[in-house]
Design a protein around this motif. Structure first.
Motif, PDB file in Angstrom:
ATOM      1  N   VAL A 123      41.553  29.990  39.561  1.00  0.00           N
ATOM      2  CA  VAL A 123      42.434  30.581  38.552  1.00  0.00           C
ATOM      3  C   VAL A 123      43.621  31.266  39.240  1.00  0.00           C
ATOM      4  N   ILE A 124      43.340  32.030  40.289  1.00  0.00           N
ATOM      5  CA  ILE A 124      44.406  32.727  41.020  1.00  0.00           C
ATOM      6  C   ILE A 124      45.382  31.726  41.640  1.00  0.00           C
ATOM      7  N   ALA A 125      44.833  30.678  42.251  1.00  0.00           N
ATOM      8  CA  ALA A 125      45.689  29.668  42.891  1.00  0.00           C
ATOM      9  C   ALA A 125      46.596  29.002  41.864  1.00  0.00           C
ATOM     10  N   MET A 126      46.034  28.688  40.685  1.00  0.00           N
ATOM     11  CA  MET A 126      46.823  28.023  39.643  1.00  0.00           C
ATOM     12  C   MET A 126      47.923  28.938  39.113  1.00  0.00           C
ATOM     13  N   ILE A 127      47.600  30.220  38.957  1.00  0.00           N
ATOM     14  CA  ILE A 127      48.602  31.176  38.477  1.00  0.00           C
ATOM     15  C   ILE A 127      49.745  31.277  39.476  1.00  0.00           C
ATOM     16  N   LYS A 128      49.386  31.319  40.764  1.00  0.00           N
ATOM     17  CA  LYS A 128      50.418  31.455  41.812  1.00  0.00           C
ATOM     18  C   LYS A 128      51.352  30.255  41.813  1.00  0.00           C
ATOM     19  N   ARG A 129      50.792  29.074  41.519  1.00  0.00           N
ATOM     20  CA  ARG A 129      51.633  27.874  41.462  1.00  0.00           C
ATOM     21  C   ARG A 129      52.514  27.895  40.222  1.00  0.00           C
TER      22      ARG A 129
END
Lengths: 238, 131
Positions: A20-26
């Motif tokens: 979830v964090i990785a997707m938000i950062k992208r």
């Protein structure tokens, strides 16, 4: 530091919180804070590894207390916008830039990511839909205009709402009550369509056993909210 | 031995216990006022129980000692309501404390990382100077 902060409350979500964090950062230039609500697994470590600021609560406060911690943090660091996203992966960060844009254009003090305002691919059980319709009806009476997805936890709020939430946020089952709270404070809610996915991991915090209590508690909270006045006398500050 | 004697003895005994708890600071004064009030009212009404009869008549209570129990019950309701209000306040305070503790700990971790980073840089500079 960005001007928008994503708040992710997480209770034992080590399987999904990293993704979830990785997707938000992208998806968008935002800061991320994960509130680990007394997790006993590796949620905090995984979230830190993924690049989020992690606040570990020494004991479990429940969703409201954890979420408010995020708002307190956002308020103290002076963020202009705060975004609530679930740690279980059911909210698609791809919708985030569009929701944030609505907030930046000041189209609403809260931008609500909704499953129902337009046709999206989300489906849920019959009993759950009945409950949601009941709540939506009650909310409509309370705020005077329709809000379709009252239980959605995908929300973007501005500075005014951050300030309000840092002072008061419901302890449990906060989603619906908060809508009426905002209305009482003359804050506007904009509902926009988003995609909801099946949760990546974990189960909904609302089981069948808790449903009756949920309905009762939320209905009572809405009615009490309607009985309150913002600028009246008495000790009520929020 | 009748019901009034029992209630009077109970009230005396109860008042002694409450006073002792306050003396030992096990019970705060602000939470004991209700108990003292209940003990005193029950004591007075059971000693001067002739006062109960007209009052019971007035309320259509056929058996005057029932009035004593009713008064006791009402006090208990008041005390319990008071307790849940206190409990709510304590809950809200403990939530805020946990939130503050979590935020402070997180800030401390962040500061420690910054200090370690700065110390690391200092160390690097020194080795560069030496070289």
């Amino acid at each position: 530091m960005n001007d928008a902060l994503v708040i992710i409350p997480a209770l034992n979500e080590e399987k999904s919180v990293g993704d979830v964090i990785a997707m938000i950062k992208r998806a968008a230039p935002v800061d991320i804070v994960v509130i680990s609500d007394g997790s006993t697994d590796r949620t905090a470590a995984v979230a830190r590894q993924a690049g989020a600021f992690v606040i570990e609560l020494p004991m479990n406060l429940g969703i409201g207390g954890a979420m408010q911690t995020g708002y307190l943090h956002a308020h103290r660091l002076g963020y202009q916008y705060a975004i609530q996203i679930d740690a279980d992966g059911q909210h698609d960060p791809a919708d985030l830039p569009r929701m944030l844009e609505h907030a930046r254009n000041d189209e609403g003090d809260m931008v609500l990511g909704s499953r129902y305002v337009e046709k999206t691919s989300y489906r849920s059980s019959a009993s759950r839909r009945i409950g949601m319709v009941l709540l939506a009806t009650l909310v409509r009476i309370a705020v005077g205009y329709p809000i379709y997805d009252t239980t959605s936890g995908y929300r973007v709020v501005n500075r005014r709402v951050i300030e309000l939430f840092s002072r008061y946020y419901p302890i449990d089952y906060p989603e619906v009550e908060v809508l009426v709270l905002l209305h009482r404070h003359k804050l506007r809610i904009l509902e926009v369509a988003v995609e909801m996915k099946e949760r990546q991991a974990g189960v909904s915090s609302i089981t069948m056993v808790k449903s009756a209590y949920y309905m009762l508690k939320v209905s009572l909270a809405i009615i009490l909210e309607m009985l309150r006045k913002t600028s009246g006398k008495g000790r009520l500050r929020t | 031995m009748n019901v009034f004697v029992i209630v009077a003895l109970f009230a005396v005994f109860f008042l002694i216990i409450v006073t002792d708890l306050m003396r030992r600071r096990v019970l705060m004064e602000q939470y004991s006022l209700f108990w003292l009030g209940m003990g005193l009212v029950l004591l007075i009404l059971s000693v001067f129980h002739q006062w109960l009869n007209p009052l019971a008549d007035l309320l259509h209570i056929a058996y005057p000692p029932s009035l004593l129990f009713l008064i006791g019950f009402l006090f208990l309701f008041g005390i319990m309501l008071h307790l849940t209000v206190v409990l709510t306040r304590l809950t809200l305070r403990s939530i805020r404390l946990v939130q503050e503790l979590g935020m402070t700990k997180a800030e401390m971790v962040q500061m420690q990382e910054k200090i370690m980073f700065l110390e690391g840089n200092q160390h690097d500079n020194k080795t560069i100077e030496r070289a």
